[in-house]
Motif scaffolding. Structure first.
Motif, mmCIF file in Angstrom:
data_model
loop_
_atom_site.group_PDB
_atom_site.id
_atom_site.type_symbol
_atom_site.label_atom_id
_atom_site.label_comp_id
_atom_site.label_asym_id
_atom_site.label_seq_id
_atom_site.Cartn_x
_atom_site.Cartn_y
_atom_site.Cartn_z
ATOM 1 N N LEU A 1 0.834 -1.206 0.000
ATOM 2 C CA LEU A 1 0.000 0.000 0.000
ATOM 3 C C LEU A 1 0.865 1.251 0.000
ATOM 4 C CD1 LEU A 1 -2.745 1.379 0.209
ATOM 5 C CD2 LEU A 1 -2.691 0.990 2.684
ATOM 6 N N GLU A 2 1.904 1.273 0.808
ATOM 7 C CA GLU A 2 2.840 2.405 0.794
ATOM 8 C C GLU A 2 3.375 2.651 -0.616
ATOM 9 O OE1 GLU A 2 5.373 2.873 4.935
ATOM 10 O OE2 GLU A 2 5.923 1.288 3.537
ATOM 11 N N ARG A 3 3.844 1.584 -1.233
ATOM 12 C CA ARG A 3 4.430 1.728 -2.580
ATOM 13 C C ARG A 3 3.401 2.242 -3.570
ATOM 14 N NH1 ARG A 3 6.779 -3.211 -0.904
ATOM 15 N NH2 ARG A 3 5.236 -4.420 -2.091
ATOM 16 N N SER A 4 2.179 1.731 -3.496
ATOM 17 C CA SER A 4 1.152 2.142 -4.449
ATOM 18 C C SER A 4 0.791 3.617 -4.302
ATOM 19 C CB SER A 4 -0.102 1.277 -4.279
ATOM 20 O OG SER A 4 -0.790 1.600 -3.081
ATOM 21 N N LEU A 5 0.969 4.168 -3.091
ATOM 22 C CA LEU A 5 0.637 5.565 -2.843
ATOM 23 C C LEU A 5 1.854 6.475 -2.929
ATOM 24 C CD1 LEU A 5 -1.848 5.147 0.171
ATOM 25 C CD2 LEU A 5 -2.395 5.537 -2.244
ATOM 26 N N GLY A 6 3.008 5.906 -3.229
ATOM 27 C CA GLY A 6 4.216 6.720 -3.331
ATOM 28 C C GLY A 6 4.679 7.282 -2.001
ATOM 29 N N ILE A 7 4.478 6.521 -0.930
ATOM 30 C CA ILE A 7 4.877 6.941 0.417
ATOM 31 C C ILE A 7 6.146 6.207 0.809
ATOM 32 C CG2 ILE A 7 4.198 6.920 2.858
ATOM 33 C CD1 ILE A 7 1.276 7.095 1.895
ATOM 34 N N SER A 8 7.133 6.916 1.313
ATOM 35 C CA SER A 8 8.379 6.284 1.725
ATOM 36 C C SER A 8 8.126 5.354 2.904
ATOM 37 C CB SER A 8 9.410 7.343 2.103
ATOM 38 O OG SER A 8 8.944 8.146 3.174
ATOM 39 N N PRO A 9 8.906 4.282 3.050
ATOM 40 C CA PRO A 9 8.650 3.299 4.105
ATOM 41 C C PRO A 9 8.706 3.909 5.498
ATOM 42 C CG PRO A 9 10.184 2.422 2.479
ATOM 43 C CD PRO A 9 10.021 3.882 2.160
ATOM 44 N N ARG A 10 7.701 3.606 6.286
ATOM 45 C CA ARG A 10 7.621 4.056 7.679
ATOM 46 C C ARG A 10 7.962 2.886 8.610
ATOM 47 N NH1 ARG A 10 6.106 9.601 6.812
ATOM 48 N NH2 ARG A 10 6.924 9.242 4.736
ATOM 49 N N PRO A 11 8.584 3.157 9.761
ATOM 50 C CA PRO A 11 8.685 2.102 10.764
ATOM 51 C C PRO A 11 7.291 1.633 11.171
ATOM 52 C CG PRO A 11 10.049 4.001 11.347
ATOM 53 C CD PRO A 11 9.184 4.428 10.206
ATOM 54 N N ILE A 12 7.153 0.336 11.414
ATOM 55 C CA ILE A 12 5.881 -0.237 11.825
ATOM 56 C C ILE A 12 5.940 -0.568 13.303
ATOM 57 C CG2 ILE A 12 4.315 -2.209 11.593
ATOM 58 C CD1 ILE A 12 5.152 -2.376 8.652
ATOM 59 N N SER A 13 4.962 -0.065 14.055
ATOM 60 C CA SER A 13 4.815 -0.389 15.469
ATOM 61 C C SER A 13 3.519 -1.162 15.674
ATOM 62 C CB SER A 13 4.796 0.890 16.312
ATOM 63 O OG SER A 13 4.429 0.608 17.654
ATOM 64 N N ILE A 14 3.611 -2.282 16.375
ATOM 65 C CA ILE A 14 2.422 -3.014 16.801
ATOM 66 C C ILE A 14 2.328 -2.788 18.304
ATOM 67 C CG2 ILE A 14 1.223 -5.228 16.817
ATOM 68 C CD1 ILE A 14 1.882 -4.178 13.998
ATOM 69 N N ASN A 15 1.685 -1.682 18.703
ATOM 70 C CA ASN A 15 1.828 -1.295 20.101
ATOM 71 C C ASN A 15 0.797 -1.915 21.036
ATOM 72 O OD1 ASN A 15 -0.357 0.322 19.462
ATOM 73 N ND2 ASN A 15 0.530 2.216 20.250
ATOM 74 N N GLU A 16 0.095 -2.934 20.547
ATOM 75 C CA GLU A 16 -0.669 -3.845 21.405
ATOM 76 C C GLU A 16 -0.684 -5.194 20.699
ATOM 77 O OE1 GLU A 16 -4.467 -2.718 23.031
ATOM 78 O OE2 GLU A 16 -4.029 -0.579 22.778
ATOM 79 N N TYR A 17 -0.177 -6.229 21.378
ATOM 80 C CA TYR A 17 -0.250 -7.549 20.763
ATOM 81 C C TYR A 17 -0.629 -8.614 21.794
ATOM 82 C CZ TYR A 17 4.552 -8.894 22.355
ATOM 83 O OH TYR A 17 5.670 -9.194 23.084
ATOM 84 N N ALA A 18 -1.366 -9.622 21.300
ATOM 85 C CA ALA A 18 -1.767 -10.840 22.017
ATOM 86 C C ALA A 18 -3.046 -10.651 22.815
ATOM 87 C CB ALA A 18 -0.660 -11.371 22.905
ATOM 88 N N TRP A 19 -3.966 -11.589 22.599
ATOM 89 C CA TRP A 19 -5.248 -11.652 23.277
ATOM 90 C C TRP A 19 -5.042 -12.146 24.714
ATOM 91 C CZ3 TRP A 19 -9.118 -9.170 21.401
ATOM 92 C CH2 TRP A 19 -10.446 -9.468 21.750
ATOM 93 N N PRO A 20 -6.022 -11.972 25.629
ATOM 94 C CA PRO A 20 -5.797 -12.344 27.031
ATOM 95 C C PRO A 20 -5.370 -13.787 27.241
ATOM 96 C CG PRO A 20 -7.782 -11.042 26.842
ATOM 97 C CD PRO A 20 -7.335 -11.319 25.443
ATOM 98 N N ASP A 21 -5.881 -14.721 26.426
ATOM 99 C CA ASP A 21 -5.508 -16.117 26.607
ATOM 100 C C ASP A 21 -4.152 -16.438 25.984
ATOM 101 O OD1 ASP A 21 -6.628 -15.718 24.032
ATOM 102 O OD2 ASP A 21 -6.880 -17.876 23.797
ATOM 103 N N GLN A 22 -3.519 -15.441 25.364
ATOM 104 C CA GLN A 22 -2.235 -15.671 24.708
ATOM 105 C C GLN A 22 -1.085 -14.942 25.398
ATOM 106 O OE1 GLN A 22 -3.451 -13.949 20.991
ATOM 107 N NE2 GLN A 22 -3.857 -15.931 20.057
ATOM 108 N N VAL A 23 -1.366 -13.739 25.896
ATOM 109 C CA VAL A 23 -0.279 -12.860 26.309
ATOM 110 C C VAL A 23 0.541 -13.454 27.448
ATOM 111 C CG1 VAL A 23 -1.646 -11.493 27.952
ATOM 112 C CG2 VAL A 23 0.265 -10.441 26.752
ATOM 113 N N ASP A 24 -0.065 -14.322 28.275
ATOM 114 C CA ASP A 24 0.666 -14.916 29.380
ATOM 115 C C ASP A 24 0.863 -16.417 29.240
ATOM 116 O OD1 ASP A 24 1.622 -12.957 31.216
ATOM 117 O OD2 ASP A 24 -0.450 -12.424 31.580
ATOM 118 N N VAL A 25 0.758 -16.915 28.038
ATOM 119 C CA VAL A 25 1.164 -18.281 27.737
ATOM 120 C C VAL A 25 2.488 -18.168 26.984
ATOM 121 C CG1 VAL A 25 0.601 -20.410 26.530
ATOM 122 C CG2 VAL A 25 -1.208 -19.094 27.658
#
Length: 569
Positions: free
Chosen positions: A244-268
């Protein structure tokens, strides 16, 4: 998708666990093989997924000492003046300015989540006058904190696909533009991140980017959450975003996933490890554990201030140094691996499948014809059970045949995580880490670059900023020494200016001294070192090399840093 009332019911969690978390154990399970290529480089170790949302509640909770072994990279914390009461809290917690000392002491940086200035979630919109007044106050408070570094982003909104009040506030894209401009009217330096959607939504992202490009309000960091969709589609989401970035002519941005894992996953342990594996191999810049539990527990890594089982998996991750290695999963057996070529340590953290399986490391050179393998595990006992230490399963010597070693791991539990620590038969070349690569450290307002001349293939350049606490440039090394005393600090550097350059040196927040770097042949070529002495405390110490930093007037000229060495005098 956080905070107490967003957590699914117990029945829903059970369904998710069956669908997303643990593979079914077959009666006659076929063994799988996790394959690691020790002759290739995935990326420098930067502990991409070590960090959390609301993981720190105040300057002493959790203590810096219990967090330092985790090599925490990135946090998302609420703004100065936070009013949010998440997960049963009776008083607001996590103010970014109040926790900054702990963030810095543990080698991290933090994004400020601006809408958590509101007390409720989902947020209750009042008016544009109210919101912009709040934005101006948050930015002013940050700008007034002249000695606070390591704040590297304003998060304009959280989960706008579910929490933005279009009826009262108008379209979100217009709201983004208006808020972005209000921030930039006061702060032209600090990165702005967004959009922060609950999931990766291609149509939402396209509309958002088209508007941001048209209004010259593109975020500096792209962020979304990986929660209910699980870890299996993360690679597809990243690939779709890059297209999508390339198609819009936008230079690559760092990607942050600033919330990950559901409650049954985050502590397994094995489930969280699946996310980490995906983030490392897809080139994500940073990722933070989701906030399902009390603030100040590093999102469940601690219970009553002490480690849970998952803490130890993150500690194994935090101990990685050097370069991350390519890892090829086999069915649900997956993991991460690193090679510290200086100490001769290959660190493999893995899990996700039942039964008798194998970890195979190929292209292992310089370790000898036989290696020592220490195999350990950490249980899947959840967030309300303290675990004092991992369990050592075995210590064995295994042959290296044609550059490969195969490690049998029998009776695996798919919920647990495991570590295989591979060294020469007599152990690592040094009892403790003495060489610290700059690209593995906390790099603030500078760049990680590559060079065949660098000791590990990468170095830090562009250490140029001196203006103020938002743009000053430095590298924070978190070093661990066995005893208090005087140490030799060697700095491997390059200086292509033709004349001597200087930087500031401080450690553990103490007084500044000046390091001089005589000219070298060229940039990116590392054949010179300078040495000075430092007095360190036993355990973890933060050593800062700065072109500019609070309390330091600024260095002269320019220098690039390859690595430091910390050896007893």
């Amino acid at each position: 998708m956080k905070y107490r009332f967003s957590v699914p019911t117990a029945a829903a969690v059970g369904v998710l666990a069956a669908a997303l978390l643990v593979p079914v154990q077959a009666a006659n399970a076929v063994g799988h093989t996790l394959t690691i290529d020790a002759g290739a480089v995935l990326r420098p170790v930067t502990h991409v997924a070590a960090g959390g949302l609301y993981g720190i509640s105040d300057a002493s909770t959790p203590s810096a000492s219990i967090l330092q072994p985790l090599s925490l990279r990135q946090h998302t914390q609420p703004p100065p003046g936070v009013q949010q009461l998440g997960n049963g809290a009776t008083t607001p917690a996590g103010d970014a300015l109040k926790v900054a000392s702990t963030v810095i002491a543990t080698g991290g940086q933090q994004y400020i989540r601006m809408p958590d200035i509101y007390p409720d979630f989902p947020y209750k919109w009042v008016s544009w006058d109210d919101w912009l007044q709040k934005v101006n106050k948050m930015v002013d408070d940050r700008l007034a904190a002249g000695s606070t570094t390591n704040i590297n982003g304003w998060e304009i909104w959280n989960e706008p696909d579910g929490t933005w009040d279009t009826q009262k506030a108008g379209p979100y894209n217009d709201g983004w533009t208006r808020t972005y401009r209000a921030i930039r009217a006061k702060d032209t330096v600090t990165p702005i991140i967004g959009p922060g959607t609950t999931i990766y939504n291609p149509s939402f992202m396209r509309s958002f980017l088209e508007n941001a490009k048209a209004t010259n309000t593109l975020p500096d960091v792209i962020v979304w959450h990986e929660l209910s969709q699980g870890w299996r589609d993360i690679d597809e989401h990243v690939a779709d975003y890059r297209a999508l970035e390339r198609s819009l002519g936008i230079s690559p941005r760092p990607i942050s996933i600033n919330e990950y894992a559901w409650p049954d996953q985050v502590d397994v342990p094995s489930a969280a490890l699946h996310y980490i594996s995906q983030f490392e191999r897809t080139g994500v810049h940073d990722a933070e554990r989701a906030y399902w539990f009390e603030a100040g527990t590093m999102n469940g890594l601690l219970y009553n201030g002490q480690p849970t089982a998952s803490y130890w998996m993150y500690k194994w991750y935090g101990e990685m140094a050097g370069n991350m290695l390519p890892v090829t999963a086999d069915a649900d057996l997956d993991g991460i691996a690193s090679l510290d070529s200086t100490r001769k340590i290959t660190n493999v953290v893995f899990g996700g499948d039942y039964g008798d399986n194998t970890v195979r490391v190929n292209n292992l050179t310089g370790f000898g014809s036989t290696v020592k393998v220490v195999l350990s595990s950490t249980p899947a006992t959840g967030r309300a059970v303290n675990v004092a230490a991992p369990t050592t399963i075995s210590t064995q010597s295994l042959p290296v045949v044609n550059g490969s070693v195969s490690i049998p791991v029998n009776g695996m539990d798919a919920r647990q995580s495991y570590q295989a620590l591979i060294t020469p038969v007599n152990g690592p070349t040094t009892a403790t880490q003495q060489v610290y690569e700059a690209e593995n450290a906390t790099v603030v307002n500078a760049d990680i670059r590559t060079s065949s001349s660098a000791s590990n293939g990468s170095y830090v350049g562009g250490i140029d900023g001196t203006a103020d606490m938002r743009s000053q440039s430095f590298v924070d090394f978190t070093v661990n020494v066995p005893a208090a005393g005087s140490y030799n600090l060697g700095i491997r550097y390059a200086n292509g200016t033709g004349s001597t350059a200087t930087q500031g040196l401080a450690y553990n927040g103490g007084a500044w001294s000046t390091i001089s770097y005589p000219a070298t042949g060229s940039w990116g070529t590392f054949d010179r070192s300078v040495t000075t002495s430092v007095t360190l405390k036993a355990g973890y110490n933060v050593i800062r090399l700065a072109k500019g930093s609070p309390g330091f007037a600024g260095g002269t000229g320019f220098a690039e840093i390859d690595s430091i060495s910390v050896t007893p005098r």
